[in-house]
Structures are given as C-alpha cells and as structure tokens.
Design a protein around this motif. Structure first.
Motif, PDB file in Angstrom:
ATOM      1  N   LEU A 360      11.213 -30.760  -1.787  1.00 20.49           N
ATOM      2  CA  LEU A 360      12.105 -29.822  -2.489  1.00 20.49           C
ATOM      3  C   LEU A 360      12.477 -28.652  -1.588  1.00 20.49           C
ATOM      4  O   LEU A 360      11.681 -28.279  -0.713  1.00 20.49           O
ATOM      5  N   ASP A 382     -10.065 -31.536   2.468  1.00 18.44           N
ATOM      6  CA  ASP A 382      -8.853 -30.900   2.990  1.00 18.44           C
ATOM      7  C   ASP A 382      -9.264 -29.752   3.897  1.00 18.44           C
ATOM      8  O   ASP A 382     -10.197 -29.010   3.564  1.00 18.44           O
ATOM      9  N   GLU A 390      -0.394 -20.588  -1.814  1.00 17.26           N
ATOM     10  CA  GLU A 390       1.002 -20.315  -2.198  1.00 17.26           C
ATOM     11  C   GLU A 390       1.110 -20.121  -3.711  1.00 17.26           C
ATOM     12  O   GLU A 390       1.822 -19.247  -4.187  1.00 17.26           O
TER      13      GLU A 390
HETATM   14  C1  GDG Z   1      -2.606 -29.503   7.102  1.00 25.07           C
HETATM   15  C2  GDG Z   1      -4.019 -29.703   6.542  1.00 25.07           C
HETATM   16  C3  GDG Z   1      -4.140 -27.235   6.116  1.00 25.07           C
HETATM   17  C4  GDG Z   1       4.785 -29.270   0.059  1.00 25.07           C
HETATM   18  N1  GDG Z   1       5.742 -29.829  -0.688  1.00 25.07           N
HETATM   19  C5  GDG Z   1       6.892 -29.246  -0.327  1.00 25.07           C
HETATM   20  C6  GDG Z   1       6.624 -28.310   0.656  1.00 25.07           C
HETATM   21  N2  GDG Z   1       5.320 -28.353   0.883  1.00 25.07           N
HETATM   22  C7  GDG Z   1       4.613 -27.492   1.815  1.00 25.07           C
HETATM   23  C8  GDG Z   1       3.720 -26.546   1.047  1.00 25.07           C
HETATM   24  C9  GDG Z   1       2.634 -26.236   2.052  1.00 25.07           C
HETATM   25  C10 GDG Z   1       2.605 -27.489   2.914  1.00 25.07           C
HETATM   26  O1  GDG Z   1       3.765 -28.254   2.636  1.00 25.07           O
HETATM   27  C11 GDG Z   1       1.394 -28.346   2.630  1.00 25.07           C
HETATM   28  O2  GDG Z   1       0.312 -27.695   3.209  1.00 25.07           O
HETATM   29  P1  GDG Z   1      -1.193 -28.112   2.931  1.00 25.07           P
HETATM   30  O3  GDG Z   1      -2.068 -27.082   3.559  1.00 25.07           O
HETATM   31  O4  GDG Z   1      -1.414 -28.188   1.467  1.00 25.07           O
HETATM   32  O5  GDG Z   1      -1.401 -29.565   3.535  1.00 25.07           O
HETATM   33  P2  GDG Z   1      -1.041 -30.389   4.921  1.00 25.07           P
HETATM   34  O6  GDG Z   1       0.401 -30.556   5.115  1.00 25.07           O
HETATM   35  O7  GDG Z   1      -1.859 -31.614   4.834  1.00 25.07           O
HETATM   36  O8  GDG Z   1      -1.569 -29.451   6.116  1.00 25.07           O
HETATM   37  C12 GDG Z   1      -4.327 -28.623   5.499  1.00 25.07           C
HETATM   38  C13 GDG Z   1      -2.806 -27.119   6.798  1.00 25.07           C
HETATM   39  O9  GDG Z   1      -2.589 -28.178   7.743  1.00 25.07           O
HETATM   40  C14 GDG Z   1      -2.671 -25.797   7.544  1.00 25.07           C
HETATM   41  O10 GDG Z   1      -3.707 -25.623   8.447  1.00 25.07           O
HETATM   42  O11 GDG Z   1      -4.210 -26.273   5.072  1.00 25.07           O
HETATM   43  O12 GDG Z   1      -5.648 -28.752   5.031  1.00 25.07           O
HETATM   44  O13 GDG Z   1      -4.165 -30.998   5.987  1.00 25.07           O
HETATM   45  O14 GDG Z   1       2.987 -25.149   2.845  1.00 25.07           O
HETATM   46  O15 GDG Z   1       4.494 -25.440   0.657  1.00 25.07           O
HETATM   47  N3  GDG Z   1       7.561 -27.534   1.207  1.00 25.07           N
HETATM   48  C15 GDG Z   1       8.850 -27.693   0.749  1.00 25.07           C
HETATM   49  N4  GDG Z   1       9.185 -28.620  -0.192  1.00 25.07           N
HETATM   50  C16 GDG Z   1       8.242 -29.406  -0.762  1.00 25.07           C
HETATM   51  O16 GDG Z   1       8.567 -30.243  -1.621  1.00 25.07           O
HETATM   52  N5  GDG Z   1       9.810 -26.913   1.261  1.00 25.07           N
END
Ligand code: GDG
Length: 494
Positions: A360, A382, A390
């Motif tokens: 999105l 994780d 967020e």
């Molecule tokens: C790795 C590690 C660690 C998600 N859906 C949409 C979207 N997102 C963005 C979120 C968030 C990011 O993606 C996901 O971040 P996470 O931290 O939850 O997970 P990973 O991508 O697996 O990241 C994790 C991270 O690195 C940082 O060190 O926390 O543990 O696995 O920012 O907002 N963004 C948009 N549309 C979406 O539909 N624009």
C-alpha cells in the motif's frame, strides 16, 4: 556533517532502497518497502552519504541515469552494484533466502545447504568488497547491512588500503544448537570478526553470537559493559553491541496527523461502526506467524461468542519472494484460512477477516494504523519488527492496544506496555484479543502514551548516533532493554 571522525557515511546493503521498472520505454524509480528501507532512508536523507546495493535488474540494463535523478531528489547518492543474473540466483535466492534467512530465524529444517549457493555467496560478497574499495576512500565510514553481506569485510581487509567498516544484523542471531548446523559456520563467524563493530538488535542476539564463538574458539575472551562487548577470539578482536533499530518518529507522527490521513481514517471508521478493527501487517513470510494468527482469530470467535460481529481482522500481506515455491504454498494456506473463517462466521453486515494482498502507499498504511483499535503482531521470531513501533507512533489518539509476540525483538523494549503473547499458544492469543477488546480507555491511553514516549526517545536518529559513537570509541547512551528472562518472568511465573 554527521560525525567528525569520517568524511562520508557509505551504507551497503543487498538491494538499493528503490524499485526500478521498465515501463513505456523508460525506467521508473520508486521507493522500496521493507524494514531496512524504512529505517535507513531517513538517516541518509537527513545526513547525506552514499547507499550502495544491487539495483534488482539484470546486468545488461543501464540504470545509472534514472538512479542519479532519484539520488538528487533524496539528498544522497545511490550507487548500483551490478550483479550477474546467475550469481544472484545462488547468492540471493539460494544462500541468503534458503540458508541464512531460515537458519538465523531458527527454522533450520527449512535450510537447503547447497555448496553452489555458498560459492556464489562468497563470489558476490567479494564483488561487493571490490566495489566498496573502488567507490570509497580511507576517510569514509563503510556500514554494511544484514545477512546477505556477512563476508564482505574479509575481502576488504585482504588489500593494503584500510577501511573502517561496521556491520548491522537486522534479523535474529540464534544460539549454537541452531547456528552450528551450518556447514560453513567457521567461515561466516571468522568473516564477521573482520568487521570493526558488529551491531545486533537485542542482547539475546549478541549473547547467542558470543556463545557460538565460544563453541568454535576455545580461546574466546569477552568483556561486557552495558550494551557493548569487547571480544577477543584467537588473534582477532571485535566490538559487538546491542542497538535496537527504530523509525523516524516525527515523519510517521506528522503523516498520521495530516488531513489526508485523518479523512481516510474517518472513512474507515464509518465502514466498521461498532466494531474493533484488529490490524496485521506483514511481508509474506513463514517467520511472521500469519496462519497461527488466523487460527487465533477463529478460536477467539468460537471461545468468546460475545466478540462475534464486534471484531474484524484487517490483514495486509505484502508480496515477497513469490517465485519461491515455499512462499507460494504459504500464500495459498493463508488464503484458504481466510476463506474458511469468513465462510464459517460471516453474517449480513459483518465480515470477520478483510484481506489485502498488495503493497500500500504509506499514507494508506498509516490510516490503517490510526483506524485500528488493536495491532496483532505475532511473528514466530523477528529481529525487531518496525510495524509494532509504527503502529504506536501513528496512534496519537492513544486509543489502540499493541498485542506483541514475545519473539519480536521489539518486545525487549516494549514489554511492559504491550500485551505480550507466545504466538504458538493459540489460547493465550485469543485471551489477549479479548483482554484488549475490553480494556478500559484510560488503560489504553496510559499504555499507549508510555509506548510512544519510549519510541520517541529511542528513535532512528538515536540508533544511528549510538552505533557511530560505539564505532568511534565513545560509550553510547544505553537503551533500556530487558532480556527474555527478565520480561518473561514478570508475566509468566512458574
Ligand atoms: C527486517 C527484519 C527488522 C509493510 N507493508 C507495507 C509497508 N511495510 C513496511 C512497514 C515496515 C516494513 O515494511 C516492515 O518492517 P519489519 O521490521 O516489520 O519487517 P522486515 O521487512 O522483515 O524487516 C525486522 C527490520 O528489518 C529493520 O531492522 O525490524 O525484524 O526482519 O516499515 O511500514 N510499507 C508500505 N506499504 C505496505 O503495504 N509503504
């Protein structure tokens, strides 16, 4: 200038923070998604520097011009590392995704330990090292990110010219009982010791790394002080530290307070009158615990009929690694479960699970954060989980509840004000949902206020400063964090 001890900050990661597409006879460039991009893009935009990485296209494409244009709009330089398609297959899809990703998340039975993958991994890491040596000088600080590039410093240090080089691991580091299954464990650990500083998300990860070193090197000496550890292993010395990653608080808070987001949020509220929306946002991945979460929703509706018609799960699933059969199978399993639950419970005017399979725009995502009365974040393991942070930052109305897995790195910071759950314990998750549903507004408010304050204090700029202070010999201010034993014993006494 970001820091007086070096000239430029050079961030190196597997992918550049952009998605390049050939459309209508020209390249389009848009910002990439994922945790690493969310965290690092504001750091470079604010401070300038260089971001090196694979542009995600084949070796024939000339992407320099569109990247240069995008660089100008972002305030930092994007430098592509061009890789051959066949190498990407072995290094990225193979070793990174089929070996390191499952192994470091404790899913060692998912690993495919192919020698060819390992050879390609080393080849591409060496290719990155050569490019770093060409693009940087001894006055730059080279900061390598994540599990794709653990062997880069070894090659850099072979030459005569020195680079100050740090590494940050975004995902967990497991204990020896898991890590030592890796056939190339000695080489990977030895390569990590070639960095000057290694950063981990939690103290648990750092201690697991130390335990692995102790197993393979009888002469390991460790001195720890606060969040840092000075490690001597044979003739090598390295500093390791715990630096829980975060987000740009102001950027998310401003977007959440914008008119654009609040009008979308009001519309969402109108669509779900008298219901509490439970939000799930994840990349498609088996570490995120999505089938277990759906099962918990089903069980909550069976065990607590008072929740029927009153809760709705809004699950955003972002496409990821779709070419891998295991991920396709996971997607099918999730869609089957969504269909089953909706088939079992839907009534006129109420659908229990709303499911979106796409990425999105950020403003839409933020309006979902703001419109949801609960976030249900239940990864099986994780590194940190930025979605949890967020959600809290965007919840400036302080009426949301964060239900968080004990196995997300974020739990070690947010444990006292989130409702912590074991994602494998379906009954416990259903009870957490019910508890959140009935939580008094004043309790919601006080918990959310403290969560937001913690994230505001220890934001992404704090994270950057602490890492660089540790890299340049001063003691960074410590982030209050609890290990498993501390936060579990406070909620789960025997
Ligand atoms: C790795 C590690 C660690 C998600 N859906 C949409 C979207 N997102 C963005 C979120 C968030 C990011 O993606 C996901 O971040 P996470 O931290 O939850 O997970 P990973 O991508 O697996 O990241 C994790 C991270 O690195 C940082 O060190 O926390 O543990 O696995 O920012 O907002 N963004 C948009 N549309 C979406 O539909 N624009």
């Amino acid at each position: 200038m970001i820091h007086t001890s070096f000239d430029r900050l050079v961030v190196v990661s597997n992918r550049l923070p952009v998605v390049l597409k050939w459309e209508h006879e020209r390249w389009t460039v848009r910002a990439g998604a994922g945790g690493l991009v969310t965290a690092l893009a504001p750091v470079l935009s604010r401070n300038g520097g260089v971001w090196m990485g694979w542009p995600g296209t084949s070796e024939q494409a000339d992407v320099h011009a569109p990247l240069e244009e995008f660089s100008q709009s972002q305030g930092y330089l994007l430098h592509p590392v061009i890789l051959q398609t066949e190498d990407v297959r072995g290094y990225y899809y193979g070793f990174s995704n089929e070996v390191l990703w499952p192994l470091l998340h404790g899913f060692h039975t998912h690993c495919n330990f192919k020698l060819d993958y390992w050879e390609k991994y080393q080849k591409v890491n060496n290719r990155f090292a050569q490019e770093i040596l060409q693009v940087t000088t001894e006055d730059d600080y080279v900061w390598v990110h994540d599990y794709h590039l653990m062997c880069v410093a070894r090659e850099i240090n072979k030459g005569l010219s020195r680079r100050k080089c740090g590494f940050f691991l975004h995902i967990p580091f497991p204990g020896p009982e898991i890590f030592l299954k890796l056939p190339w464990r000695r080489s990977i650990l030895g390569s990590l010791l070639e960095f000057d500083l290694i950063g981990f998300q939690t103290s648990q990860d750092m201690m697991n790394f130390v335990r692995c070193l102790e197993c393979l090197c009888s002469n390991t000496r460790v001195h720890t002080e606060q969040n840092l550890a000075w490690i001597a292993c044979g003739d090598k010395e390295v500093t390791a530290g715990t630096f829980p990653i975060s987000i740009d608080f102001d950027e998310f808070a401003e977007l959440a307070a914008s008119k654009e987001v609040s009008s979308r949020t009001d519309k969402l509220h109108m669509l779900h009158p008298d219901q509490q929306v439970i939000l799930g946002v994840d990349r498609l991945d088996y570490t995120k615990g999505i089938p277990q979460r759906l099962e918990a929703i089903r069980q909550a509706l069976i065990r607590f009929p008072d929740l029927k018609g009153k809760i709705a799960l809004l699950q955003v699933l972002v496409p990821s690694r779709e070419e891998v059969p295991e991920y396709q199978a996971l997607k099918e399993e999730i869609e089957r479960l969504v269909g089953e639950i909706n088939g079992q419970f839907t009534e006129p005017g109420w659908i229990p699970v709303h499911y979106l399979y796409r990425s999105l725009p950020r403003a839409d995502l933020v309006s979902f954060y703001l419109a949801s009365e609960m976030a249900l974040i239940t990864p099986l393991w994780d590194g940190m989980n930025l979605v949890a942070k967020e959600y809290c930052v965007c919840n400036y109305r302080e009426d949301g509840v964060l239900i968080l897995s004990e196995f997300a790195g974020a739990a070690s910071q947010l444990y006292s004000d989130a409702i912590l759950v074991n994602p494998y314990d379906v009954n416990a998750v259903t009870e957490a949902i019910r508890r959140a549903f009935y939580m008094h507004p004043s309790e919601r408010q006080s918990r959310m206020r403290r969560l937001r304050q913690t994230i505001k204090t220890y934001d992404i700029h704090f994270w950057l400063d602490s890492f660089l202070q540790a890299a340049f010999d001063s003691r960074p201010q410590e982030v209050p964090m609890a290990g498993f034993s501390t936060f579990l014993s406070s909620i789960d006494r025997l």
